[in-house]
Design a protein around this motif. Structure first.
Motif, mmCIF file in Angstrom:
data_model
loop_
_atom_site.group_PDB
_atom_site.id
_atom_site.type_symbol
_atom_site.label_atom_id
_atom_site.label_comp_id
_atom_site.label_asym_id
_atom_site.label_seq_id
_atom_site.Cartn_x
_atom_site.Cartn_y
_atom_site.Cartn_z
ATOM 1 N N GLY A 166 0.805 -1.205 0.000
ATOM 2 C CA GLY A 166 0.000 0.000 0.000
ATOM 3 C C GLY A 166 0.845 1.264 0.000
ATOM 4 N N PHE A 167 0.340 2.294 -0.653
ATOM 5 C CA PHE A 167 1.039 3.579 -0.686
ATOM 6 C C PHE A 167 0.059 4.673 -1.046
ATOM 7 N N ILE A 168 0.512 5.908 -0.886
ATOM 8 C CA ILE A 168 -0.279 7.101 -1.191
ATOM 9 C C ILE A 168 0.427 7.875 -2.298
ATOM 10 N N VAL A 211 -5.096 1.337 2.108
ATOM 11 C CA VAL A 211 -3.633 1.287 2.149
ATOM 12 C C VAL A 211 -3.175 0.005 2.834
ATOM 13 N N GLU A 212 -3.826 -0.337 3.931
ATOM 14 C CA GLU A 212 -3.440 -1.543 4.666
ATOM 15 C C GLU A 212 -3.709 -2.816 3.869
ATOM 16 N N ARG A 213 -4.641 -2.740 2.899
ATOM 17 C CA ARG A 213 -4.897 -3.884 2.008
ATOM 18 C C ARG A 213 -3.893 -3.940 0.859
ATOM 19 N N GLY A 214 -3.043 -2.930 0.762
ATOM 20 C CA GLY A 214 -2.054 -2.927 -0.308
ATOM 21 C C GLY A 214 -2.443 -2.110 -1.516
ATOM 22 N N GLU A 215 -3.413 -1.205 -1.356
ATOM 23 C CA GLU A 215 -3.886 -0.396 -2.470
ATOM 24 C C GLU A 215 -3.066 0.894 -2.618
ATOM 25 N N CYS A 216 -3.227 1.528 -3.799
ATOM 26 C CA CYS A 216 -2.740 2.893 -4.032
ATOM 27 C C CYS A 216 -3.898 3.846 -3.800
ATOM 28 N N VAL A 217 -3.740 4.773 -2.877
ATOM 29 C CA VAL A 217 -4.761 5.785 -2.607
ATOM 30 C C VAL A 217 -4.230 7.134 -3.072
ATOM 31 N N ALA A 218 -5.001 7.790 -3.937
ATOM 32 C CA ALA A 218 -4.575 9.065 -4.518
ATOM 33 C C ALA A 218 -5.241 10.219 -3.782
#
Length: 265
Positions: free
Chosen positions: A40-42, A111-118
């Motif tokens: 996960g990242f931003i 994010v904790e699931r490994g997603e990209c949050v914009a």
């Protein structure tokens, strides 16, 4: 996230959006190597056109790590738009929450699931006269410090030439170039293990916005103003000037009235 996990709705959106974007905008995309391959990242992105979420989304889609944007929770409830928002995994923002951090609980979970949050940390189209990034809101910093995930600063320029801020008609010709530069992760480690006070969140947000601005300076080949445009400070100054003007007008009116009364006697 590999491309095979992008899903039907995102692929459907790509089929609809990519052809006109390719026709309308040339591409100068750099920094994809800074987009994490896993975990996960931003991303934190500047905002200078109503077109740029789609244009930036095209860039991010091509990295294989599709973005999950934050959007008003009401958009998720009904009809085709709601189905598309849910299907593409966008993040509902519960604005009615009294807890500022819980308003971003879905983003934290993503994010904790490994997603990209914009995130668009400015919260709206920039009002800076030169279209530089404004002072940011603290949402991205809150999620970043809560999850300790990588924060990738992304600057973009060119969609604003196609459709300037608040313009109603696009400038289609000549064909514009959409420049994107993704920088290395922002180092926020010095803010870890501290209470998330308003002061700390403000400072972390300033670091994030400075990183975005630095990428935009590279794209544009010029320096940004030393002090970012801050809508709150501008509104305060406008109210102060308005109050000063009103008082001056009142004093002038009283003085004029006094002179007229003196002449009448």
């Amino acid at each position: 996230m590999s491309r095979r996990r992008i899903g039907f709705w995102y692929r459907f959106a790509a089929v609809l959006c990519k052809p006109p974007l390719v026709v309308l905008l040339k591409r100068d995309w750099r920094g994809m190597e800074n987009i994490p391959a896993a975990g996960g990242f931003i991303t934190v992105v500047n905002h200078n056109s109503h077109v740029d979420p789609v244009a930036y989304g095209h860039f991010q889609y091509n990295t294989g790590r599709v973005p999950r944007f934050l959007a008003k929770s009401g958009l998720f409830k009904k009809g085709f738009v709601g189905a598309a928002m849910r299907g593409t995994g966008q993040i509902p923002v519960y604005r009615e929450s009294s807890d500022a951090l819980s308003a971003f609980r879905a983003a934290i979970e993503a994010v904790e699931r490994g997603e990209c949050v914009a995130f668009y940390p400015e919260g709206t189209l920039t009002r800076d006269p030169g279209l530089w990034p404004m002072a940011g809101k603290t949402g991205a910093a809150r999620v970043a410090l809560q999850t300790r995930c990588p924060v990738i600063p992304v600057a973009q320029w060119g969609a604003n030439l196609l459709l300037p801020p608040y313009a109603k008609k696009p400038n289609i010709l000549p064909r514009k170039t959409h420049h994107v530069l993704a920088g290395p992760p922002v180092d926020l480690s010095r803010f870890y293990d501290h209470e998330m006070t308003p002061e700390l969140l403000k400072e972390a947000t300033e670091v994030i916005m400075a990183a975005i601005t630095a990428q935009l300076e590279i794209i544009r080949g010029e320096k940004a103003p030393e002090t970012p445009y801050d809508p709150k400070l501008v509104r305060i100054e406008q109210r102060r000037r308005a109050t000063h003007t009103d008082r001056a007008e009142q004093q002038h009116a009283l003085g004029k009235q006094g002179q007229e009364e003196g002449q009448s006697t």
